[in-house]
Motif scaffolding. Structure first.
Motif, PDB file in Angstrom:
ATOM      1  N   ARG A 191      37.484  59.567  12.226  1.00 19.63           N
ATOM      2  CA  ARG A 191      38.013  58.204  12.278  1.00 19.63           C
ATOM      3  C   ARG A 191      38.869  57.883  11.079  1.00 19.63           C
ATOM      4  O   ARG A 191      38.471  58.076   9.937  1.00 19.63           O
ATOM      5  N   TYR A 231      36.746  58.947   7.740  1.00 19.89           N
ATOM      6  CA  TYR A 231      35.340  59.332   7.777  1.00 19.89           C
ATOM      7  C   TYR A 231      35.197  60.189   9.021  1.00 19.89           C
ATOM      8  O   TYR A 231      35.270  59.667  10.123  1.00 19.89           O
ATOM      9  N   GLY A 290      38.078  41.236   6.907  1.00 20.08           N
ATOM     10  CA  GLY A 290      36.879  41.128   7.730  1.00 20.08           C
ATOM     11  C   GLY A 290      35.931  42.261   7.443  1.00 20.08           C
ATOM     12  O   GLY A 290      36.284  43.247   6.787  1.00 20.08           O
ATOM     13  N   SER A 291      34.729  42.102   7.939  1.00 23.52           N
ATOM     14  CA  SER A 291      33.738  43.151   7.753  1.00 23.52           C
ATOM     15  C   SER A 291      34.180  44.416   8.496  1.00 23.52           C
ATOM     16  O   SER A 291      34.650  44.344   9.629  1.00 23.52           O
ATOM     17  N   GLY A 292      34.100  45.543   7.828  1.00 25.38           N
ATOM     18  CA  GLY A 292      34.516  46.803   8.442  1.00 25.38           C
ATOM     19  C   GLY A 292      36.003  47.077   8.326  1.00 25.38           C
ATOM     20  O   GLY A 292      36.514  48.035   8.907  1.00 25.38           O
ATOM     21  N   SER A 293      36.726  46.245   7.546  1.00 31.43           N
ATOM     22  CA  SER A 293      38.173  46.451   7.458  1.00 31.43           C
ATOM     23  C   SER A 293      38.538  47.524   6.438  1.00 31.43           C
ATOM     24  O   SER A 293      39.696  47.912   6.340  1.00 31.43           O
ATOM     25  N   GLY A 294      37.563  48.005   5.688  1.00 31.85           N
ATOM     26  CA  GLY A 294      37.836  49.101   4.762  1.00 31.85           C
ATOM     27  C   GLY A 294      37.869  48.699   3.299  1.00 31.85           C
ATOM     28  O   GLY A 294      38.341  49.464   2.453  1.00 31.85           O
ATOM     29  N   LYS A 295      37.345  47.525   2.982  1.00 33.16           N
ATOM     30  CA  LYS A 295      37.366  47.063   1.594  1.00 33.16           C
ATOM     31  C   LYS A 295      36.548  47.983   0.681  1.00 33.16           C
ATOM     32  O   LYS A 295      37.035  48.456  -0.343  1.00 33.16           O
ATOM     33  N   SER A 296      35.300  48.225   1.090  1.00 34.26           N
ATOM     34  CA  SER A 296      34.451  49.089   0.264  1.00 34.26           C
ATOM     35  C   SER A 296      35.017  50.495   0.192  1.00 34.26           C
ATOM     36  O   SER A 296      34.934  51.157  -0.843  1.00 34.26           O
ATOM     37  N   THR A 297      35.606  50.934   1.292  1.00 37.44           N
ATOM     38  CA  THR A 297      36.190  52.277   1.317  1.00 37.44           C
ATOM     39  C   THR A 297      37.310  52.383   0.288  1.00 37.44           C
ATOM     40  O   THR A 297      37.380  53.348  -0.475  1.00 37.44           O
ATOM     41  N   ILE A 326      40.197  55.423   8.516  1.00 38.43           N
ATOM     42  CA  ILE A 326      39.704  54.142   8.016  1.00 38.43           C
ATOM     43  C   ILE A 326      40.835  53.375   7.323  1.00 38.43           C
ATOM     44  O   ILE A 326      41.146  52.266   7.694  1.00 38.43           O
TER      45      ILE A 326
HETATM   46  N1  LIG Z   1      29.613  56.759   5.058  1.00 31.15           N
HETATM   47  C1  LIG Z   1      30.313  56.420   6.161  1.00 31.15           C
HETATM   48  N2  LIG Z   1      30.393  57.267   7.197  1.00 31.15           N
HETATM   49  C2  LIG Z   1      31.107  56.950   8.303  1.00 31.15           C
HETATM   50  N3  LIG Z   1      31.780  55.804   8.459  1.00 31.15           N
HETATM   51  C3  LIG Z   1      31.755  54.909   7.467  1.00 31.15           C
HETATM   52  C4  LIG Z   1      31.021  55.167   6.262  1.00 31.15           C
HETATM   53  N4  LIG Z   1      31.170  54.100   5.445  1.00 31.15           N
HETATM   54  C5  LIG Z   1      31.945  53.231   6.106  1.00 31.15           C
HETATM   55  N5  LIG Z   1      32.311  53.698   7.321  1.00 31.15           N
HETATM   56  C6  LIG Z   1      33.170  53.029   8.292  1.00 31.15           C
HETATM   57  O1  LIG Z   1      34.370  52.691   7.659  1.00 31.15           O
HETATM   58  C7  LIG Z   1      34.809  51.405   8.057  1.00 31.15           C
HETATM   59  C8  LIG Z   1      35.104  50.571   6.841  1.00 31.15           C
HETATM   60  O2  LIG Z   1      33.902  50.375   6.148  1.00 31.15           O
HETATM   61  P1  LIG Z   1      33.820  49.564   4.796  1.00 31.15           P
HETATM   62  O3  LIG Z   1      34.921  50.025   3.892  1.00 31.15           O
HETATM   63  O4  LIG Z   1      32.448  49.674   4.288  1.00 31.15           O
HETATM   64  O5  LIG Z   1      34.116  48.084   5.305  1.00 31.15           O
HETATM   65  P2  LIG Z   1      34.012  46.709   4.521  1.00 31.15           P
HETATM   66  O6  LIG Z   1      35.382  46.166   4.544  1.00 31.15           O
HETATM   67  O7  LIG Z   1      33.072  45.855   5.308  1.00 31.15           O
HETATM   68  O8  LIG Z   1      33.507  46.984   3.138  1.00 31.15           O
HETATM   69  C9  LIG Z   1      33.719  50.827   8.936  1.00 31.15           C
HETATM   70  O9  LIG Z   1      34.192  50.866  10.265  1.00 31.15           O
HETATM   71  C10 LIG Z   1      32.552  51.744   8.766  1.00 31.15           C
HETATM   72  O10 LIG Z   1      31.915  51.935  10.008  1.00 31.15           O
END
Ligand SMILES: Nc1ncnc2c1ncn2[C@@H]1O[C@H](COP(=O)(O)OP(=O)(O)O)[C@@H](O)[C@H]1O
Ligand SMILES: [Mg+2]
Lengths: 270, 271
Positions: free
Chosen positions: A19, A16, A40-47, A21
């Motif tokens: 950074r 992103y 954990g939260s922010g580990s990149g699962k949703s990504t 991810i």
């Molecule tokens: N649209 C975005 N723009 C910039 N950074 C993002 C965006 N979405 C997520 N991130 C960053 O990517 C990292 C992983 O996010 P995410 O995959 O949502 O985590 P999670 O595991 O909680 O689902 C986080 O550090 C978040 O700050």
């Protein structure tokens, strides 16, 4: 397990902005299994999930869904693929200008030539499945959090997809509803043979539904395997996760103080 | 540290100007590719499983056009009367107030009706579109559309664009009529010129070219309002306050674009 991989992620690196991810993630999901992605939260699962859905552009690496490389697929191939995918987003992502029923009918309306009556019946059937019968005429804003998530799940499965993706389907729900959603996911796997990817950070739910688990840790794969393998792992970070301990290593007071005063960053910058 | 260090105000200002210029050019680039994509789906969508739905276009037309009629009426009447008052006042200095009809007719049809309607629709429908799209983006509704195989440009942008392209000229034409009528009533009361004579003179003065000049501009404005709204709406970041920000920005950008385009248009056509 000898079954075929429907989803293959190879060396996926994503950013992103500046950074990084995901730092080279490889995993696969087999046909007819429930793969839980934890971390954990922010580990990149949703990504990771968003990349599987081809909603983001990867820096490098490849993702194949049903053997089709989604980074190089044509619009036509992508369209065919999307008909076989259902997605329930973290916040539901119901269309706020449409009723619940219209939301669920939209994929049918857009992709099939069924008559309106049939579509309505199918939408009601799916609402029945997620225990929301009778709510088709409400607007999404009139639903509670748990109902939104269940309606989103109904919309995700209305086309009877081969692959189902759920982002935190039971986060923030009461245990009864959360349990019902877990049961539903297992039922979909067993009766429809769906391959299902579930992102969650709830251990109980993960242990209940997972055939296999992928654990992400700050953009790296920490573990891939069955629930038993996970429980028997002697990796310290995994044990921390299982015992619900924060991932922080022991810090000496001096280092902690340095971090608080920001000296740490100054030293690094110098 | 020297004056021109990386944190000096001048450098910072230059950087900010540079960044917003790049942002602006980027925005124009997005607008252009959005336009190309919209045309593509309008023409070829039905062959690629992405047909543009007429009911969606009609409901947008209802919102953009029909619901705007009352306010267009009020504004147009006010503008017409304002022009009549100002025209008579100015021409009285030369004792030529009977020529006011020429001034009113040209100003309304060529300039004021398209401009005022454009600004009104930018404030009313452009902002609504930007707010809707940005909210949908933040709620992952756009991602939901994409992932269910529905192209968001075809589904959301094209109906709005088509509705705008039909309704803005229609509203402008309506505004022409109302402004001229209201001005006629004022002229009748002030100068005693009968409405029939006023209508005769107006029709005499105006050519189809004048009408087309105004309506042509409104077509241009329709493109500008929609594309500006969509580009801004899609660029949303953050939560609810992000929506507010892009909505405001989209109205300001759209009105600026309209006024500047209007000026350029007037210049090009008269030279
Ligand atoms: N649209 C975005 N723009 C910039 N950074 C993002 C965006 N979405 C997520 N991130 C960053 O990517 C990292 C992983 O996010 P995410 O995959 O949502 O985590 P999670 O595991 O909680 O689902 C986080 O550090 C978040 O700050
Ligand atoms: Mg997440």
């Amino acid at each position: 397990m000898a079954s075929r991989a429907v989803i293959e992620v190879r060396d996926l690196v994503t950013h992103y902005g500046e950074r990084m991810i995901l730092k080279g993630v490889s995993m696969e999901v087999h046909e007819g299994e429930v793969m839980v992605i934890m971390g954990g939260s922010g580990s990149g699962k949703s990504t990771l999930l968003r990349h599987m859905l081809s909603l983001e552009q990867a820096t490098s690496g490849s993702i194949r869904l049903s053997g089709v490389d989604i980074c190089t697929a044509s619009t036509e191939e992508m369209y065919e693929l999307r008909l076989k995918m259902g997605v329930a987003f973290q916040g539901g992502a119901l269309f706020s200008s449409m009723t619940v029923g219209e939301n669920i009918m939209l994929p049918l309306y857009e992709h099939t030539k069924l008559d309106h009556m049939t579509m309505e019946i199918m939408a009601r059937l799916k609402l029945e499945v997620v225990d929301l019968a009778g709510f088709e005429n409400l607007m999404p804003s009139e639903l509670s959090g748990g109902m939104v998530k269940r309606a989103a799940l109904a919309r995700a499965i209305v086309m009877d997809p081969k692959m189902l993706f759920c982002d935190e389907p039971s986060a923030g729900l009461d245990p009864v509803v959360s349990n019902a959603i877990d049961d539903l996911i297992l039922k979909l796997r067993d009766t429809m043979g769906m391959s299902i990817v579930v992102v969650t950070h709830e251990l109980d739910s993960a242990f209940k539904i997972a055939d296999r688990i992928t654990v992400l840790d700050q953009g790296d794969i920490l573990f891939i395997g069955t629930v038993d393998e996970l429980k028997n792992s002697d990796n310290q970070r995994i044990q921390n996760l299982l015992n619900r301990q924060s991932g922080e290593e022991e810090l000496d007071p001096e280092a902690y103080l340095r971090r608080l005063t920001g000296e740490d960053t100054l030293v690094k910058a110098a | 540290m020297s004056e021109a260090g990386p944190f000096s105000p001048v450098v910072r200002l230059a950087e900010r100007v540079g960044r917003s210029t790049v942002g602006g050019i980027e925005g124009i680039g997005h607008g252009a590719s959005l336009l190309a994509e919209s045309i593509y789906w309008t023409c070829l969508g039905w062959r690629k499983h992405q047909p543009v739905r007429l009911p969606a276009v009609f409901s947008e037309m209802m919102e953009v056009g029909i619901r705007a009629i009352p306010i267009v009426m009020v504004l147009s009447a006010a503008i017409g009367i304002m022009l009549a008052i100002q025209g008579i006042y100015t021409l009285k200095m030369f004792g030529a107030e009977s020529r006011v009809v020429i001034g009113i007719a040209f100003s309304v049809v060529r300039e004021f009706a398209p401009l005022i309607t454009g600004i009104l629709v930018a404030g009313r429908s452009g902002s609504a579109l930007a707010a809707r799209l940005s909210t949908m983006k933040i709620n992952e509704e756009i991602d939901a559309l994409t992932s269910m195989g529905v192209n968001p440009v075809r589904f959301l942008v094209v109906p709005a664009l088509l509705a705008m392209l039909v309704m803005l000229p229609a509203l402008t034409f309506f505004s022409d009529f109302i402004s001229l009528f209201a001005a006629g009533i004022y002229v009748n009361l002030d100068l005693g010129l009968s409405l029939a004579a006023y209508a005769d003179q107006t029709l005499d003065i105006l050519s189809v070219d004048d009408l087309m000049h105004g309506l042509g501009k409104s077509v241009l404005f329709a493109f500008l309002i929609t594309l500006v709204a969509v580009v801004n709406g899609a660029a949303v970041t953050g939560g609810a306050e992000g929506v507010g920000r892009v909505t405001t920005r989209s109205v300001v950008h759209a009105i600026t674009a309209i006024v500047i385009t209007d000026m350029l248009f007037a210049f090009l056509v008269t030279h």
